[in-house]
Each structure stands twice: as C-alpha cells, then as structure tokens.
Design a protein around this motif. Structure first.
Motif, PDB file in Angstrom:
ATOM      1  N   SER A 173      -9.376 -39.205 -59.355  1.00 44.90           N
ATOM      2  CA  SER A 173      -8.513 -39.956 -58.474  1.00 44.90           C
ATOM      3  C   SER A 173      -7.491 -39.002 -57.839  1.00 44.90           C
ATOM      4  N   GLU A 197      -5.207 -45.340 -57.673  1.00 41.91           N
ATOM      5  CA  GLU A 197      -6.562 -45.858 -57.241  1.00 41.91           C
ATOM      6  C   GLU A 197      -7.523 -44.986 -58.195  1.00 41.91           C
ATOM      7  N   ALA A 256     -14.014 -42.787 -56.292  1.00 41.73           N
ATOM      8  CA  ALA A 256     -15.270 -43.326 -55.863  1.00 41.73           C
ATOM      9  C   ALA A 256     -16.255 -42.235 -56.234  1.00 41.73           C
ATOM     10  N   GLN A 303     -12.496 -39.110 -48.443  1.00 39.10           N
ATOM     11  CA  GLN A 303     -12.532 -40.515 -48.661  1.00 39.10           C
ATOM     12  C   GLN A 303     -14.069 -40.744 -47.848  1.00 39.10           C
ATOM     13  N   GLU A 304     -14.939 -41.313 -48.836  1.00 39.36           N
ATOM     14  CA  GLU A 304     -16.348 -41.526 -48.077  1.00 39.36           C
ATOM     15  C   GLU A 304     -16.345 -42.740 -47.275  1.00 39.36           C
ATOM     16  N   SER A 316     -15.410 -46.359 -48.072  1.00 44.81           N
ATOM     17  CA  SER A 316     -14.634 -46.549 -49.344  1.00 44.81           C
ATOM     18  C   SER A 316     -13.136 -46.783 -49.090  1.00 44.81           C
ATOM     19  N   GLN A 317     -12.393 -47.266 -49.901  1.00 48.42           N
ATOM     20  CA  GLN A 317     -10.942 -47.481 -49.628  1.00 48.42           C
ATOM     21  C   GLN A 317     -10.058 -46.554 -50.404  1.00 48.42           C
ATOM     22  N   THR A 318     -10.783 -45.708 -51.308  1.00 50.57           N
ATOM     23  CA  THR A 318      -9.888 -44.957 -52.063  1.00 50.57           C
ATOM     24  C   THR A 318     -10.587 -43.367 -51.869  1.00 50.57           C
ATOM     25  N   THR A 332     -11.113 -39.406 -53.176  1.00 57.25           N
ATOM     26  CA  THR A 332     -11.484 -38.775 -54.214  1.00 57.25           C
ATOM     27  C   THR A 332     -11.210 -37.322 -54.412  1.00 57.25           C
TER      28      THR A 332
END
Length: 830
Positions: free
Chosen positions: A196, A201, A204, A261-262, A265-267, A269
């Motif tokens: 993370s 968060e 992902a 951030q892919e 996705s909201q997170t 990585t």
C-alpha cells in the motif's frame, strides 16, 4: 515502442496528473519532493539519506541507472576498495580516463553535448552498474533526456572490455531506489510485491497484462507467475522471469518503489522488487524418486560396472604382486628354517622319492586334470608337496581351506579367502551395510535392489580375478623373439606346461559339512584353471570322499591320485634316528655341560626303539613327538608310554567322558557307540563295517542325533577316532584312527574304573533298548487281547511276541547281572 497499452494513474506528484499511458507517464515523471542531497559515505559503503539506502532527487534532478559497467559476481574482487562518490565525480569531470575505468564508460554514454550536468555517481558493484544523478534544464523533461541518450547509444554503442556481446544500457529510474549493501546476488527472477502506498488503503494486485506493460521495456520476459488465488501469503506478489539477468537488474533498479494507480482502481499501489532464486523443476530427479523399481537396479548395475572397471585391475595387480613377493621371500624363509626339522624330513623324502617324482612328472605334462594327495592327518603331505615337489617352482599359490572355512561370518570368509590369494582391496564389511539397505528398499518398494552380493558371488569374483592374474603370470616370460611367438596365448600355455603356476589347495574338505559352497566354488575354479591351461592344481586332503565334489567339476577326467600311508617300521625307525643325528653331530654344547648321545647310549636306545616303533606305529606326527622326547633325554620306552598315555587321555576326554549337555545336538554319535568301537578294535584290531551297523548300539541308539548308524560312523571317522577302509568302492573295515590309538585303546581297557564305567553305560543303554522292545510287544499284545474273540490266525503273532518278550527279558536279566558286578568294581576301585 511499448507493447500493449494498459492505462493506469501515476501517483500524484508535481507536474504529473491524470490518466496516462506508460509512455506518457515516462515523459512527464519527476521523482519526489525537494529534499537535501545525499551525502557521501565512503567510509562504510552505506548511502542515502541518513544512511537509509534510499536516494532522493532535488527539483530538476533525476536519476539514470547505467548497466554493464562492471562484471557480475566478481566486481567485489576486482574493485574491493570503498568508492568515494566525490572522487568518482572528479574523475568523471577530468579530461582523460583509462578505458578500463568504469567512469570512462559513463562519460562516453553521456556526451558533453548533452544538456545535463552529472551531480553524483553511485556504483552498484554486485549488480554491475551505477546510479547517475543529473540536473537538467527546466524547459525539458527527464523522459526527453532519456530518449536522446538512448538514441545516442543506439547510434554509437559502447562495448565494455569484459562483455563484448552486450553494450552499455541506461534507463530512467521511475521508483525510489534502495541502495542496500546486503550480500544478495542478482537473479533473473524478480519478486514483485504489491504494498500500500498509504497505510489506510489496501493495495491492488496487478494483472499479468499490467506487469508485462511495466517491465517489457527492460528486456525479454520469459514468464509471469501470479500468486495463487487461494494463497494466504501477504503482501500479495507476482514473479516476473527475465531471460537475461542484466535485464532483471535494470528493471529492479528502475522500478523499485514505483507508485501507480491502475485504471478503474481507487487505491494506489507501490511496487517492491527483490531478486528471487528460481526453483527449477527437477523433472529428472522427480522421475528417479518416483520409479525406484526401475532406477535402483540400474544404479546397482552401474555401481557394479564401475567397481569392475576401477577396482578389478587394481586387485589383479595386487594378486600378481602377492605372487611376486612370495617368490622373492621363499628363499629367505627357507634359509631360516630349523635344520633339525629338515634332517628328519629329508630322510622321509628319501623313502618317498617315487611319490615326489610321480607328482613332478605330472606337472611337466599338459594333462588337464587334478593332482590329489590324500592321506591321514600327520602323514606329511603338505611338507612333501611344498618342500620337495615344488621347491624348484617359481610361482606357487597356496589356498588353505582351514582358515577360510573356520572364519566367522560371511565377511570373515571373504576376508580370509582374499588374504590367501592377495586380493586387495576387499570391502567385505560393505556387504553387511548393503544387505541392510537392500532389506530396507525391499520392505518399502517390494523389489530387491541387488546392492548386496551373496557369499557365492563374492567368492566367484575373487577367484575369477585371481585366475586372470595367474594367466598374466604364466605369460610374463613370453617374448616377441621366441620361436613360438606366433602362437596364441592358449596354445602357448598348452605347449609349455612348465610355465604355468601351481595352485595348492590345502585342507580340502576340512569340516566339509560347514560352508560347502566354498569347496564347490574352489573345485569349479580349479577345473577351469586346468582346462584352460592357466595353472596346475594340487589338492591336499585327509577326507576319503574327495572324489565326489571333484568329479562334479571334472566329470570326464581321471585324477592323478597319490595316497600317503603310515611309514613302515623300518622307515619309521630310520626317520627317528635321522632326527637325532644333528644332536650327535653337534657334540657338546658351548658350556660343555650338555653332552649329546654317546654311541653306547644310542645303541641301547636303538634296541628299545625296535620294540617301541611297533607300538607307536608309523604316523609322521607321532614319530616327530617321539624324536623330540628322545632329544630331551627320555628313553624310547618311557617316551612311547607317555605318548600312549596322552593319547588315551585325549580319547577319554573327547569321546568317552564328553559332557552330554554341551553341544549334544551337534554330535552324530553317542558315547556308548564310541566305547563299543574302542572295545571291539582293541580286541580285534580290524572289524567289519557291516557288523557294526547290525549291532544294537548303532542300529537302535537312544541318543538324539545318533540313530543313523552310518552317519555316526562317518562322524567318528571325521573326528579321527577310527579309520574306515574301503574295498571295491564300498566301506569294508574299521580300524583305529591312527596307529598309536590301537595301543591307547588297549590302555583304556586296562583301566578297571574306566572300563567298568563305560561298560555300565553301554549295558544301561542296551537294557533300555530291550525294555523299549518289551514295551512295544506288550502294547501289541494288549491290542490283540482287546479283540472280542481270539481268532486262530493271531496265534502265531501272539507266540512271536511272547517269545520276543521272553528273549528281551532274559537279556535284561543278563545285563543287570553284569551291571551289578560293574557297580561293585566302581564301589571298590578308586
């Protein structure tokens, strides 16, 4: 060109925002916020802010990773001293550098025309590259500078001296580098962990497509392996396998700490990269461990072939060396023999000159058969063969069966046989361990592995190696210039029997009931030697049944048999006198206090000797004992009397007063049977074989193991209490085991206590035999009496049983009467 277009968002940083492709992100990326510059830590090798290992860049600064500056794995040896970053920067700015200096490669990769200023160089020795921190103008991006430098390297590749197949490569560092100084060697596999970017968060997990888009630009990817869906391991990870280690190094140094951030996705990585040892699938090993029934026999065969190829030539050499050493030391050992013993033996050999000539002539003939020298123990067969027949022979190999058979266990038997022939090295103890391994494998797989070899196979291996060495010894004197040089080896040996070695197998059939496999294999080996013209073979045996095992090996041959009997009284007397001659010739001792025999005393002894020889007999060992007693001053009568007394005590201890509780199951004869033979031979000297078989003592013995009359007689003959003479191929007569035993038997009968005690035991057994016969008759009469009516047909049977019962009862009465007299003798005599 970047294969594939997977959309993702790069972490929010100054100048970077919005959804971008990977190519677009590379052009607009700037790393980190303004932080203080890292300091040089050349003293201990740690770098980064507060020696944390992380390096940061100021605004308008970025970092390149330059690959292929150092050779992998050996960098720490070639460049062992700590690197001072300020010194490297000075060398970079200098006008001239050696082509071997890694800094020169960096300077050539970043030409002076490039709008950048190198501010720091941090080498990575284990990874073969270096971080280059540079400042660039505000009107340009780091991605643009990377593209220009890549074009320059493409047009003018830089090839290092240690790697002519790969040029210098450089790439922009997108993540946050970690310059650890741990001893971790680079691998072609990268472990990509998804952590993370913010503690609040969850990260992902990237798909294989996203990972391919991120890492393909650094080199050819062999495989991407995602974490199993049901795995509980945290953090989540994936494996990226590069074809080349250099490509994985570049990817790891450029992408470690990259935050993304892919799309969808909201997170955010963060990628945490580390080298991972690739676990290669051991297909061969797995197949081997899963198929023991196939693999174990193959391994056993391979080990056997390896042993034959490596150890057999060594063992063959040691056998030849053993023969050579025996040949060289035989003269020394012969010189050290006592002349006293030789004087008597020479007298004996003079009377057996015809036997010696007969055996020597057979060794000069090309006859493929055995020479068998048979005679009772103490007849001098070994001395006759080794000291007379073979005294002029160069190569003689003696195998003593007594030592081999009496060895303990299979390992001892193998070791003794190997010692007899000079077979080295021998690993007899390994067979015990191999047997345990074999048993364990058989218990687990159900198939015997065959690692261990049984006694038979190891004996055959030793004898085969010895045969090969004997053949080489036979051909050792052959030269190319000989007139028969055109003959083959077999033809040459057949034409020259005098060149063959002689193998003497002594004590053949000694304890023939034990380890009979040894005698069988020795017989087969000897047959192969004589049939192949490799060697002459002489058997020395005291067993009269030698023809049975030897005929199995050579069924179509007649043996050259030599029988050695006891000496005649005249020859025996001459032998004893010859034993005394050295004392007479030597005269007085040095101190003058121990004179030899005078002529008068010698003549007196000779008069007594004629009478004593008749009582003693002509057995060589007994004559030698008599001569030794005469040498110490005993008279012949006294010496012979002592010898007879000693023999009587030996018979009493071994055969008559033996403890029945100790080893009774091993004996095939009884004390009563031995005494019966002693009494009969003492009175008759020679008794008929069939007469003994019909006696109740042998035919109806109540002793366990002695019920078989023929086995009992054979066992007593093996123990040398008696000798069985044959006529027309069948046992005919029984005599004393050796001549002195005849006198010893008479001496035992003269002892009233011994005679009474042994007669009492014999009569007791005979009475029990008759009582047993009465019991059988009474049992049958009881059955006949229980019939409802007495048929007249049973009358003859009843009369027969009554007569037998009466006969047995009369015998018991006579036995008990005699037993009463014997008990009276025992109560009165001391």
């Amino acid at each position: 060109m970047i294969p594939g277009r997977v959309l993702f968002r790069v972490a929010a940083r100054p100048g970077l925002a919005g959804p971008l492709s990977l190519a677009m992100a590379n052009r607009g990326l700037r790393l980190g916020q303004p932080r203080r510059r890292c300091e040089s830590t050349a003293s201990d090798g740690a770098v980064g802010t507060d020696k944390s290992g992380h390096i940061d860049a100021e605004p308008n600064e970025s970092i390149l990773f330059v690959d292929n500056l150092f050779p992998l794995r050996v960098s720490s040896l070639l460049f062992w001293r700590p690197w001072d970053t300020s010194e490297m920067l000075k060398r970079f700015n200098s006008t001239s550098l050696s082509f071997l200096d890694p800094v020169s490669l960096v300077k050539r990769a970043i030409p002076a025309t490039s709008p950048v200023k190198v501010t720091e160089i941090l080498p990575r020795l284990n990874e073969g590259g270096a971080y280059v921190k540079f400042a660039y103008p505000r009107n340009m991006s780091a991605a643009d500078i990377e593209g220009e430098l890549a074009k320059t390297l493409s047009k003018n590749p830089i090839i290092p001296w240690f790697n002519p197949f790969r040029g210098i490569k450089m790439s922009l560092v997108l993540g946050r580098p970690w310059l650890e100084d741990l001893y971790r060697l680079p691998k072609s596999r990268l472990r990509v962990e998804f952590v993370s970017a913010k503690d609040s968060e969850p990260p992902a997990e990237l798909s294989q497509e996203s990972l391919y888009s991120l890492f393909r630009r650094y080199g050819k990817i062999a495989d991407i392996t995602s974490q199993p869906p049901d795995s509980k391991v945290l953090p989540k990870f994936a494996y990226v396998d590069f074809v080349l280690v250099r490509d994985s190094i570049m990817a790891r140094n450029c992408m470690h700490g990259f935050v993304l951030q892919e799309e969808g996705s909201q997170t955010q990585t963060r990628l945490r990269l580390s080298f991972e040892q690739r676990v290669k699938p051991h297909h061969v090993w797995n197949w081997v461990t899963n198929h023991p029934k196939i693999v174990i026999p193959i391994v056993a065969a391979f080990l056997a072939a390896f042993t034959v190829a490596v150890f057999d030539p060594i063992r063959e050499f040691f056998v030849k060396l053993y023969l050579w050493l025996k040949r060289r030391t035989s003269d020394i050992l012969a010189f050290r023999k006592h002349q006293d013993d030789d004087a008597g033996l020479h007298a004996l050999f003079t009377h057996r000159k015809d036997v010696i000539d007969s055996i020597q002539n057979s060794l000069l003939e090309s006859v493929d058969t055995f020479v068998v020298v048979h005679g009772p123990r103490g007849s001098g067969g070994r001395e006759l063969v080794l000291d007379q027949v073979l005294k002029e022979r160069r190569d003689v190999l003696v195998v003593d069966c007594r030592q081999v058979v009496e060895a303990r266990g299979e390992a001892g038997t193998i070791g003794k046989l190997a010692t007899q022939v000079g077979y080295r090295p021998v690993f007899s103890w390994v067979n015990n361990i191999s047997g345990l391994v074999d048993l364990a494998i058989q218990g687990t797989t159900g198939v015997k592995a065959g690692f261990s070899e049984n006694l038979e196979s190891q004996i055959v291996k030793i004898l085969q190696t010895t045969a090969a060495a004997l053949k080489h010894v036979s051909l050792a004197g052959r030269k190319k210039g000989d007139k028969d040089a055109n003959l083959t080896d077999d033809a040459y040996l057949e034409a020259h029997p005098e060149k063959r070695p002689v193998v003497v197998i002594d004590n053949f059939l000694h304890k023939s009931e034990e380890k009979g496999i040894v005698y069988d294999k020795l017989s087969d080996w000897a047959a192969a030697l004589v049939q192949s013209n490799i060697a002459h073979v002489i058997f020395l045996t005291t067993d009269a049944s030698f023809s049975k095992p030897l005929s199995k090996s050579l069924p179509d041959r007649i043996f050259h048999q030599v029988t050695l009997g006891d000496l005649s009284p005249r020859v025996a007397k001459h032998f004893v006198i010859s034993q005394l001659e050295p004392d007479e010739e030597s005269g007085e001792a040095e101190d003058g206090n121990t004179p030899g025999l005078s002529e008068k005393q010698l003549r007196k002894d000779l008069v007594e000797l004629d009478e004593c020889i008749d009582a003693l007999g002509g057995r060589l060992t007994d004559l030698q004992v008599l001569a030794r007693r005469l040498k110490i001053g005993q008279s012949p009568k006294k010496a012979v009397s002592d010898i007879i007394e000693q023999s009587a005590a030996e018979i009493l201890r071994m055969f008559l007063l033996a403890n029945k509780g100790a080893g009774e199951g091993d004996k095939k004869w009884s004390t009563e049977q031995a005494w019966y033979l002693v009494k009969e031979i003492a009175s008759k000297e020679s008794i008929r074989y069939s007469e003994i078989l019909l006696s109740n003592t042998f035919s109806s013995s109540l002793t366990a193991g002695a019920a078989n009359a023929e086995a009992a007689i054979e066992s007593l003959a093996d123990a040398e209490l008696i000798t069985v003479k044959s006529a027309h191929g069948r046992p005919s007569t029984i005599r004393a085991g050796k001549p002195v035993y005849q006198a010893a038997f008479n001496r035992l009968l003269e002892d009233a206590v011994v005679k009474a005690r042994m007669d009492l035991a014999l009569l007791t057994e005979l009475a029990k035999i008759e009582a047993k016969s009465i019991d059988k008759a009474e049992a049958e009469l009881s059955v006949l009496a229980s019939l409802p009516s007495q048929p007249y047909q049973a009358a003859n049977r009843v009369n027969y049983l009554l007569a037998k019962l009466q006969s047995s009862q009369l015998k018991i009465i006579a036995y008990e009467k005699d037993m009463a007299g014997l008990k009276k003798v025992l109560s009165q005599e001391s």
